[in-house]
Design a protein around this motif. Structure first.
Motif, PDB file in Angstrom:
ATOM      1  N   ALA A   1       0.853  -1.188   0.000  1.00 43.28           N
ATOM      2  CA  ALA A   1       0.000   0.000   0.000  1.00 43.28           C
ATOM      3  C   ALA A   1       0.888   1.236   0.000  1.00 43.28           C
ATOM      4  O   ALA A   1       1.778   1.365   0.840  1.00 43.28           O
ATOM      5  N   HIS A   2       0.680   2.110  -0.971  1.00 43.37           N
ATOM      6  CA  HIS A   2       1.491   3.340  -1.050  1.00 43.37           C
ATOM      7  C   HIS A   2       0.622   4.552  -0.807  1.00 43.37           C
ATOM      8  O   HIS A   2      -0.522   4.630  -1.236  1.00 43.37           O
ATOM      9  N   SER A   3       1.176   5.530  -0.093  1.00 44.95           N
ATOM     10  CA  SER A   3       0.437   6.738   0.246  1.00 44.95           C
ATOM     11  C   SER A   3       1.405   7.901   0.332  1.00 44.95           C
ATOM     12  O   SER A   3       2.607   7.736   0.438  1.00 44.95           O
ATOM     13  N   GLY A   4       0.853   9.112   0.286  1.00 46.89           N
ATOM     14  CA  GLY A   4       1.670  10.302   0.453  1.00 46.89           C
ATOM     15  C   GLY A   4       1.940  11.048  -0.824  1.00 46.89           C
ATOM     16  O   GLY A   4       2.373  12.185  -0.806  1.00 46.89           O
ATOM     17  N   PHE A   5       1.693  10.390  -1.942  1.00 47.63           N
ATOM     18  CA  PHE A   5       1.890  11.049  -3.231  1.00 47.63           C
ATOM     19  C   PHE A   5       0.748  10.680  -4.167  1.00 47.63           C
ATOM     20  O   PHE A   5       0.197   9.596  -4.091  1.00 47.63           O
ATOM     21  N   ILE A   6       0.417  11.611  -5.033  1.00 44.73           N
ATOM     22  CA  ILE A   6      -0.440  11.272  -6.160  1.00 44.73           C
ATOM     23  C   ILE A   6       0.504  10.931  -7.301  1.00 44.73           C
ATOM     24  O   ILE A   6       1.241  11.785  -7.798  1.00 44.73           O
TER      25      ILE A   6
END
Length: 126
Positions: A23-28
């Motif tokens: 799961a990746h988060s923090g950037f579009i």
């Protein structure tokens, strides 16, 4: 700050299956390459598989071709690694890594500004 969180590891018998999630988060992410690496006990880290959104490239190490499948779900911000026909030699800590450079592709390009998760243990044993 981009964050990567792996899940789905565990203990499985030889011949079994597991699905790892990153799961990746923090950037579009307009473009990215996300790879799965693994590090067996006492051995060096190796790239297992990679997927690139910018050019559609997909990479598999020879040792996992035909057994592992990488996929992405951009709506859920996840990359998966479906692992079938697992072997004892697949035992390792599995990490996901992200390259958010515009020219990111597969095989994964190691750079100083890559992002890494904390890893998830996969143990294949009877």
């Amino acid at each position: 700050q981009m964050q990567l969180v792996e899940s789905g590891g565990g203990l499985v018998q030889p011949g079994g299956s597991l699905r790892l999630s990153c799961a990746h988060s923090g950037f579009i992410l307009d473009y990215y390459a996300i790879a799965w690496f693994r590090q067996p006990p006492g051995k060096e880290r190796e790239e297992v598989s990679c997927i690139s959104s910018s050019d559609g490239a997909i990479y598999y190490a020879d040792s996992v071709k035909g057994r592992f499948t990488i996929s992405s779900d951009d709506a859920k911000n996840k990359v998966y690694l479906q692992m079938n026909s697992l072997l004892p030699e697949d035992t390792a800590v599995y990490y996901c890594a992200a390259d958010t450079s515009f020219d990111g592709t597969c095989p994964f390009i190691l750079r100083s500004d890559n992002y890494w998760g904390q890893g998830t243990q996969v143990t294949v044993s009877s």
